[in-house]
Structure formats: structure tokens, C-alpha cells
Design an enzyme around this catalytic site. Structure first.
Site, PDB file in Angstrom:
ATOM      1  N   LYS A 266       0.857  -1.186   0.000  1.00 30.38           N
ATOM      2  CA  LYS A 266       0.000   0.000   0.000  1.00 30.38           C
ATOM      3  C   LYS A 266       0.892   1.235   0.000  1.00 30.38           C
ATOM      4  CE  LYS A 266      -3.923   1.944   2.655  1.00 30.38           C
ATOM      5  NZ  LYS A 266      -4.833   1.728   3.802  1.00 30.38           N
TER       6      LYS A 266
ATOM      7  N   SER B 267      -9.800   1.825   3.057  1.00 30.02           N
ATOM      8  CA  SER B 267      -8.904   2.603   2.230  1.00 30.02           C
ATOM      9  C   SER B 267      -7.897   1.769   1.444  1.00 30.02           C
ATOM     10  CB  SER B 267      -8.130   3.585   3.106  1.00 30.02           C
ATOM     11  OG  SER B 267      -7.295   2.875   4.028  1.00 30.02           O
TER      12      SER B 267
ATOM     13  N   SER C 171     -10.125  -0.770   7.158  1.00 29.42           N
ATOM     14  CA  SER C 171      -9.522  -0.509   5.850  1.00 29.42           C
ATOM     15  C   SER C 171      -8.898  -1.703   5.154  1.00 29.42           C
ATOM     16  CB  SER C 171      -8.467   0.598   5.964  1.00 29.42           C
ATOM     17  OG  SER C 171      -9.084   1.859   5.942  1.00 29.42           O
TER      18      SER C 171
END
Lengths: 487, 481
Positions: free
Chosen positions: A74, A151, A175
Site C-alpha cells: 500500500k 482505504s 480498511s
């Protein structure tokens, strides 16, 4: 197209059926031709160089546990010499001069980093629509464009789209679990403190945890073995001995006590999801588990508490993005105040600004007790609720999300509707517990449904066992997105 | 004494920032050495890169505890670090990590000497925090440079009660505190380099009034002299306003030493809302009793204990003991001289508080910078004790030592200052003086004892100060019988 797990890849690499360079090249090619927008940056040269090195290491007899395995991180994790944006314009051109502990550990274990995945700006969002680098498509969207969740939307879409065998993400309020649910994957949020936060750009420091997203619980265990562990550079990391999370995977579930918190099955829950969760419970019963209805009386306060605590911490954490030392700085300004105001107004997106405002307000003089202090009290109550339930049961089970993946733009104008997506995941972060989302079925319109499993603090091995045993019994986790079938 | 003494009472409290003498910064491993090239002592943590985290420096904690024990304060076992949020270019994170609700050092006391005797000043608290960087305006046109070398330097902020009632009491407290932090080696006390900084809260009220007047906070007063002058100026300013029927505005004021005035920096309305909250990156720090007791056991001798030891062990009077123990280095110097010299302690004390202090003051030197080392003073005083030197010639040698003209014996030789103790040699001079001063001799014989001083003086003059005055005195008396 069928899924291919980390475990299978590692076996192929080990037995010489494929080299890391071949595997890495294959995935890089998939990324290059993908339209999911799952990546913010791809690093083919460094990835191939690392893959070549991994092949040489293997030839030299190295037994690193994840040697040669391509993964993606990420874009919230700093990697030395690599652009690290956190999904924000304010860090659009920021190259990190150091590497996050989690990334270092995975590299030390032999993984190859292909690139950085797309995400909601500063990990604030549940749809990946808050990224400065554009929306991410959910591979399961098929005819309609659907969100991958957020997210860690890019991380989940990349795995579901088979652009990478596994990726890292983070989970502050859901997330990793919510995108895993929306994309038909396994997302495992470890206990707070299991993974070092050093080098992971902070959103809400007391809630943030690094987390893997994979096809299977077994793969998650393999990654967690190399992600977790005490780090003297993070004072909130837990100082305990490393454990092998694959240890208990094959222990039968006989006698397992499952609690179903009634608050997770109330109003707002999609009927089909409720049905698939009920089906999953039946599977567990067939495996020897017993089920009891329980209650988390303060869970209803979790969302409100979370939306005080997380923005409060974020308002302070994001103060460093001021245009002074690195990152975006506005072009035109007359004085310092204007430089700050314009840099931050132009550099941050709407949702980030909204949360900075909420957090600043919640911490301000005269409101602190009413908001921040009260939210912390609620947090303790919720934590106590979990503690007392875990006196009676071994694991709590419910849906991960109230709905399946929604369409792009359908929630964008209503922040509260968006926030409600995390209503089942947030209490877990407030209590610092480990939790996972695994796929437990499809909706009538063919979208994945996530089952959330929650265990006591530091009981990741139990969590992974409960997830793995389900995946041994069912094959939901092996389903691939229809878009991939066409390919 | 000021004119305001009769009608107005002054109330002063001080906030001192003492830079702790650690090797590295409070939350990172960077050096805190002063004077390095800008931004060369800055790690990822110090410049607040995305993703970095603070890690507590335990040495800073140890030094803070040492201070707490030295002022007899309560040490809080649970320490919480808080974020103080505000934007400033030299504050990299946009917040300062400090302590709010639970400071490491709770209430303590410090005694100061005033005209009316010993007075106890309350210490409200002392807490750990990090320093900010520096903004450099001079070297840049229309721009500001930022040097983050200082960012993250460990500070102990020591807050006093509003117990001081005059500028001189404030200075006495500050000097006492300054000496203490150096005594216990937690801070080098260098005010020029900003290792020891002071802000003052000043208010006035009519004598007899219970409630405190509105206060102002004075910043930028980084020498003992400036503290006194700034407070004096501020008192006068406040009294002028009140006597004209005005009101004091609660504000922060900056002292301008060049123009000897204070200027408004920001008012209460403009004051920041710092939005303090517990730093989630640093879990509460719990201090074990054993940790504290270990620090207590290693606490060096404190000024009060040293003073009373000087009185008893060296048989010094209270005033000399106070003067010689006011700074640890001074006390160490005295003890080194006393150990090396055969001279009596009173003489050592006199030479230090007299000749040595006068010369140091004149040259604005600290005792560590003294050109006369303790061994040299010991040697000089030995030559005085064994009558090689007289009081007068000893001062000449002292002056030559100060100018680095050589060792004590070299100077005595080269200047021919060896005292004449040979009775025969002195007798010749005495005879000469008696012959030259018949009037004074007659006066002595008539019973005027005091005239002997004049005659001894004549002997000293003729011998160029080298005759032993006691022997000259004795011989004169014998010969005039």
C-alpha cells in the site's frame, strides 16, 4: 482463471517450476495491461533486479520463507528511494529516504516489491474514491463500475484482479477487512501493536495497524510470520516473542464457542448478507462449533467515538504536511500564514480536510472533555464489552459490512452513509483486537460477501485457524471475478 | 530600593527551560552538540518525515528525576506525554511533545538568600519536553532559513510558584537554580548558547490585596542582568498604567535589551489553542521505585550540604562558605587548593573571594577559565605561609601569574621578590631608619605606639617590600627601648 495462492507460488519457486524473474515478469505484465488503476507506482526495474537476486540466493541455498515472491505494498508505507504518496497530492512527488519496518521485514523474508497500491488519501475512506490518483475498479464490478472498498482499495483490487499474489494494507477502522469483503478476499487485521508502525504514514496512531490481504487465511499466516514482531523504533509495538501463525491452522474446531453479537445483525444489514452469514454459521456448527447469541451493548457508540478519536489524532498527525520541508507547496503566497493555508487547502482532498476540521474542533479548548475525553471513555467501555464476551466465547462472528460493493459515486455526497460502511469493523479497532474478513458467499448480483471473525487480543493463531478451517470446508475463497473469466 | 516599594507589591514567577545534558535527542539518536553546521544533526525523526515515531531517551528521564530529587519534589510514577499543537516553520511535526497533566516532577522547593534571610521558593512542577529548531532570518533575503539541529533537544521546563517579590529575588532564585542544575550535572547552564533560558511572569497589586494582578509574560531574557532589568522595566510599566487608572492586558511581551523596554508579542486573545492531547505514539511511562532510588543513591552533594560541610570541615564563616559553594566549580577549586596547600583555610578563602574573584569579574571569566590554576594558587599561598612572600609581594606574584608570566618560583626569582628574613640584613635597614627618623623615634619613646607603623613602612620601602614586616617590627621595638 483460478486463484493461485502464495503457498502454491512458493512451492513452484522452491521446486524450480518457475523462477522469481519469470513470476515477477508475469505479474508486471499483468499490471501493465490492467485497467483497475490499482497501482499508484510500479517499479519494474527494481522488482526485476530483486527477483534476479532472489533467484541467485535460491541457487546459493537460501531458505528465506518468502524468497522470490512478488507482492505489492500500500502506498502508505515508506520505501527508500521510492515515491510514497499516501494517495495525496501533497505527497505527489515525495520520495521516501527510508524504509518502513514492515516492508524491511518482508524484504528480508525474500519478497519482491512490484509497486505501491492505490488508496484513499491518508487512508481516509471506504471506497478508494478519495485518492488523488483516481478511482480504483473492483474486478467484481463486471458491467457496473463498483468500488473495491477502502482505504486499502488498491491492495485488494490488485489481489482480486490477480495483478499480484498478495499485498499489504492497513486497517484503522476496517480498511483491510472491508476491501477484502468487497473483493472476495481474506483480510487479516492483527492486534494493535503486532506490526511496527515505523515508516507507515500515520492516520490515527492509536488505531492504525498494518495488515495483509490475500486469497486465503493460510497465505495471511505466511505473510504475518514475516510482518509482525517488536520494533524498538515503535514504542507501541508489543514486546513478545515471534510466533508461527501457521502453527494451529489445522487444529480441528471441535468445541469452539462462537458468539454472535446481536448488534451486528440489526437494522441496515442487507438481507442477503445476513443469509450468507447464517449459512456460514451452519458450516461452523457442522465442524463441531457451538453458537451463542451475545451482546456488545456499547458497540452502537463505536462509530461516534471513532469519528472523534481518529480525526483528532489525524488533525495532529497531518500537521507536518505544511509545505516547509517536503511535499507540495503552493506557488503563490505573500506570507507564512498564506503559505500554510494555501498549501494545505490545495494539497489535501475534501475528506482529509473534513476530518482535520472535525479533529481540530474535537480537541479545541472547551470541547475536549465533551468530545475527545468522552470518546476515550466509550472506547474503554467497548473494550470492556469485548473482554467480558471473551470470557464466554472463543470467537465472535458476524458480517464484515452491511452491504456489498456499491457503485462509484453512490455514497460520495453523503459522508455519514459512507462512514456507516465501517459500523461492524470499527469496534474492533477501538479495542485493539485481531479480526479477519473471509469470503462466505455471493449476492444474487454476483458480488462477494465478507464474514468477519474476531478473537481476543494477540489470539491471531486462533483467528487464522477459524478462518482456515472454513476455507478447507468451502470454496468461496477460490472464486474469481467474472471479469477475469473473460480474460 | 524602588519608589514602588511602599504602595505596590510585586509578584514574580519564573519558567526556566534547562537543556538536559544527554548525548542524543529526546526522541531520536541524533547528537545535540551545539554549533554544528545547520541541519547536520537531523534524522528522519527530527525533521518529521511521514511515518516516523518518537522513542523516549531514558537518560533524559534519569536527569529529570535527578532534578526532582534535588529539589525534594514528588516524582510522578506515571508519566504521560502530550502533544502541544501549533504551526511554526521550525516545529517540524506541527506539534511539540511535552507533558501536561502528569509532569515527571511535581511540587518541590528551593531556598534562596535574601536581605531578610533565607526564603523558600516553591517549584510548581518540572516537565520533559522537546525543543524546536531555529529560524534564521539574517542570512536570507526575504526568506527564512530553518535549522533543525536543535529540534528534539531534551528540555526540562521548571516552573516556579509566584513566590518572588522583587527583581533581586527573581535573580537570586535564577542563580540558585542555575547553580543547582550545574551541581547535579543535568545542564551545562550556558545562557549564551540557550542551554538555560528564562521567561518571567510579572504582576503587581496594591499591598494588602489578596488576589493577584493581571500578569504579563516576559520572554527573551537570557542573562541574569537582563532578567533583573526586564522585570524592573515591566514593574514600572505596569505601575504607571495602574496609577494612570488603566488596566494591564494579559499578554506575552518580548524584552528588547538594546532599548531596555518590553514590547507586546501577542495578547491573550491571540494566544494559541494548543489542543493538548496524550501522544498516542508514546504509551504512558511508568517509573519503578527502584529506578528512582538508584538515581537518589547517586545524587551528588547538593549546595546546601556542601555549604554546611565547608563551615564545619574547613572552619569557614557562613559568608565565605556560601560564596565558595555557590558554584560547584568554585567549591571544587577551593577544595583542590586546600588539599594541595599548607596555607590555612581562611587565607585560601580570602584570596579566592578577594583577589581571584575580583580579577575573574573584571575579565568576565568563569572560574574554569581562570588563568591561575588551583595548583598555582596553592603554591603561591605556600610561599606566603613559609614567609618567602609578604602579603604585598604575594599580590605582585598573583598579578604576574594572572598574566601567565611563569611559575610561582620563577616569578619570585625573576622579580627578586624573595622576602628578607635574615635578621642581620634587616637590622642594617632598621638602624638606618632609626637614624633617619629621630622625631618619630622620640614620639615612640614618649609612648605613641602607633608611630611604629610608619617606621615599619620605612623599612619596607627601603627593602623594596622584601623585608619580613614582623621581624622589622620586632627589631625596631627592641632598638628603641
Amino acid at each position: 482463471m483460478t486463484i493461485k495462492t502464495i503457498k502454491q507460488h512458493l512451492a513452484d519457486l522452491k521446486h524450480g517450476q518457475v523462477s522469481s524473474v519469470e513470476l515477477t515478469s508475469d505479474y508486471l505484465a499483468r499490471i501493465a495491461s490492467s485497467e483497475l488503476n490499482a497501482f499508484i507506482s510500479v517499479n519494474p526495474e527494481t522488482a526485476l533486479a530483486a527477483a534476479k537476486h532472489a533467484d541467485e540466493e535460491r541457487a546459493a541455498g537460501s531458505d528465506k520463507p518468502l524468497l522470490g515472491l512478488p507482492i505489492a505494498h500500500k502506498d502508505i508505507f515508506c520505501i527508500d528511494g521510492t515515491r510514497t504518496t499516501c494517495g495525496s497530492k501533497i505527497l505527489e512527488n515525495f520520495t521516501a529516504p527510508y524504509t518502513a519496518t514492515v516492508v524491511n521485514r518482508l524484504s528480508d523474508a525474500g519478497t519482491i516489491s512490484l509497486g505501491k497500491t492505490n488508496m484513499d488519501e491518508f487512508a481516509m475512506g471506504s471506497s478508494n474514491e478519495n485518492s488523488y490518483f483516481g478511482d480504483v475498479l473492483n474486478p467484481w464490478g463486471n458491467e457496473v463500475s463498483r468500488v473495491p472498498g477502502g482505504s486499502s482499495g488498491g491492495s485488494a483490487a490488485a489481489v482480486a484482479g490477480q495483478l499480484v499474489p498478495a499485498s499489504t494494507g492497513t486497517d484503522t477502522g476496517g480498511s483491510i477487512r472491508q476491501p477484502a469483503a468487497f473483493c472476495g478476499l481474506t483480510g487479516v487485521k492483527p492486534s494493535y501493536g503486532r506490526c511496527s508502525r515505523y515508516g507507515m504514514i500515520a492516520f490515527a496512531s492509536s488505531l492504525d495497524q498494518a495488515a495483509p490481504v490475500t486469497h486465503t487465511a493460510e497465505d495471511a499466516a505466511l505473510l504475518l510470520n514475516s510482518m509482525t514482531g517488536f520494533d524498538k523504533r515503535d514504542s507501541t509495538s508489543v514486546e513478545i516473542e515471534n510466533e508461527d501463525f501457521t502453527r494451529d491452522l489445522n487444529t480441528p474446531l471441535d468445541g469452539l464457542k462462537i458468539g454472535l453479537p446481536k448488534e451486528f445483525f440489526g437494522e441496515g444489514l442487507d438481507d442477503e448478507i445476513a443469509q450468507r452469514v447464517a449459512d456460514a454459521i451452519k458450516v461452523y456448527e457442522s465442524l463441531g462449533a457451538s453458537v451463542v447469541d451475545v451482546s456488545l451493548p456499547n458497540a452502537k457508540l463505536a462509530l461516534a467515538a471513532y469519528y472523534v478519536i481518529a480525526p483528532a489524532e489525524a488533525s495532529s498527525n497531518l500537521a507536518r504536511f505544511d509545505g516547509v520541508r517536503y511535499g507540495y507547496r503552493t506557488e503563490h503566497y505573500d506570507d507564512l500564514g498564506q503559505m500554510y493555508a494555501r498549501t494545505r487547502s490545495e494539497g489535501f482532498g475534501e475528506e482529509v480536510k473534513r476530518r482535520i476540521m472535525i479533529g481540530t474542533y474535537a480537541l479545541s479548548s472547551g470541547y475536549y472533555d465533551a468530545y475527545y475525553a468522552k470518546a476515550q471513555k466509550v472506547r474503554r467501555l467497548i473494550s470492556n464489552d469485548f473482554d467480558s464476551l471473551f470470557q464466554q466465547v472463543d470467537v465472535l462472528i458476524g458480517p464484515t459490512t452491511p452491504t456489498t460493493a456499491f457503485t462509484h459515486g453512490s455514497r460520495s455526497d453523503d459522508p455519514v452513509a459512507m462512514y456507516l460502511n465501517d459500523i461492524y469493523t470499527i469496534p474492533v479497532n477501538l479495542a485493539g483486537l485481531p479480526a479477519a474478513s473471509i469470503q462466505c458467499g455471493l449476492s444474487s448480483n454476483g458480488l462477494p460477501i465478507g464474514l468477519q471473525l474476531i478473537t481476543p487480543y494477540l489470539q491471531e493463531s486462533r483467528l487464522l485457524k477459524v478462518a482456515h478451517q472454513f476455507q478447507l470446508e468451502t470454496d468461496w475463497h477460490t472464486l474469481t471475478a467474472p471479469s477475469l473469466e473473460v480474460a | 530600593m524602588f519608589s514602588w516599594d511602599k504602595h505596590w507589591e510585586v509578584v514574580i514567577g519564573l519558567e526556566v527551560h534547562a537543556q538536559l545534558q544527554t548525548q542524543s535527542k529526546i526522541f531520536s539518536g541524533s547528537s545535540i552538540a551545539y554549533g554544528a553546521e545547520p541541519n547536520t544533526q537531523t534524522s528522519a525523526v527530527d525533521i518529521a518525515l511521514p511515518g516516523v515515531l518518537p522513542v523516549m531517551n531514558h537518560e533524559a528521564v534519569r536527569l529529570a528525576v535527578r532534578f526532582g530529587l534535588a529539589v525534594d519534589a514528588h516524582i510522578n510514577r506515571t508519566n504521560v506525554f502530550a502533544r502541544k499543537n501549533y504551526f511554526y516553520p521550525d516545529l517540524p511535526k506541527g506539534y511539540q511533545i511535552s507533558q501536561m497533566a502528569l509532569p515527571i516532577v511535581g511540587a518541590g522547593t528551593l531556598d534562596i538568600e535574601t536581605e531578610d534571610g533565607t526564603k523558600q521558593i516553591g517549584i510548581t512542577r518540572a516537565h520533559l519536553e522537546e525543543d524546536a529548531g531555529k529560524s534564521l532570518h539574517e542570512d536570507f533575503q526575504n526568506e527564512t532559513g530553518i535549522d533543525l539541529n536543535r529540534a528534539g533537544t531534551p528540555l526540562l521546563e521548571i516552573v516556579s510558584e509566584p513566590d518572588m517579590r522583587s527583581p533581586s529575588e527573581a535573580v537570586a532564585y535564577l542563580r540558585k537554580l542555575h547553580a543547582l542544575v550545574r551541581y547535579i550535572e543535568i545542564c551545562d547552564g550556558n545562557m549564551q548558547e540557550g542551554s538555560f533560558r528564562c521567561d518571567a511572569n510579572v504582576s503587581v497589586r496594591p499591598r494588602g490585596q489578596q488576589e493577584l494582578g493581571t500578569r504579563t509574560e516576559l520572554k527573551n531574557i537570557n542573562s541574569f542582568r537582563f532578567v533583573e532589568r526586564a522585570i524592573e522595566y515591566e514593574i514600572e510599566r505596569q505601575i504607571d498604567i495602574l496609577e494612570d487608572g488603566g488596566e494591564i492586558v494579559q499578554e506575552t511581551r518580548l524584552y528588547d535589551a538594546d532599548n531596555h523596554e518590553t514590547r507586546s508579542m501577542r495578547s491573550k486573545e491571540e494566544a494559541h489553542d494548543y489542543r493538548y492531547f496524550p501522544d498516542p505514539d508514546l504509551p504512558p511511562m511508568v517509573l519503578e521505585d527502584s529506578f528512582i532510588e538508584e538515581i537518589r543513591a547517586r545524587l551528588p552533594e547538593l549546595p546546601e550540604a556542601k555549604r554546611s560541610r565547608f563551615e564545619t570541615d574547613y572552619d569557614l564563616n557562613a559568608s565565605d562558605a556560601e560564596l565558595l559553594t555557590s558554584e560547584r566549580e568554585t567549591a571544587d577549586y577551593f577544595e583542590r587548593v586546600a588539599a594541595a596547600s599548607d596555607s590555612d583555610n581562611k587565607t585560601i578563602a580570602n584570596w579566592m573571594t578577594g583577589e581571584l574573584f575580583a580579577n575573574l569579574n573584571k575579565s568576565e571569566l568563569s572560574i574554569e577559565e581562570s588563568p591561575i590554576r588551583s595548583a598555582q594558587l596553592a603554591e603561591l599561598l605556600d610561599r606566603l605561609a613559609d614567609d618567602t612572600l609578604s602579603g604585598k609581594t604575594a599580590k605582585q606574584v598573583f598579578a604576574a601569574l594572572w598574566n601567565q608570566e611563569g611559575s610561582v618560583d620563577e616569578i619570585i626569582d625573576s622579580k627578586g621578590l624573595k622576602q628578607i628574613t635574615d635578621t642581620g640584613a634587616i637590622e642594617t635597614i632598621v638602624d638606618e631608619v632609626i637614624a633617619n627618623c629621630p622625631d618619630q623615634v622620640q614620639q615612640f619613646k614618649d609612648g605613641n605606639d602607633k608611630v611604629i607603623g610608619f617606621l615599619v613602612g620605612q623599612v619596607m620601602q627601603k627593602s623594596q617590600g622584601k623585608a619580613n614586616p614582623q621581624i622589622a617590627n620586632q627589631l625596631l621595638k627592641e632598638k628603641m627601648k
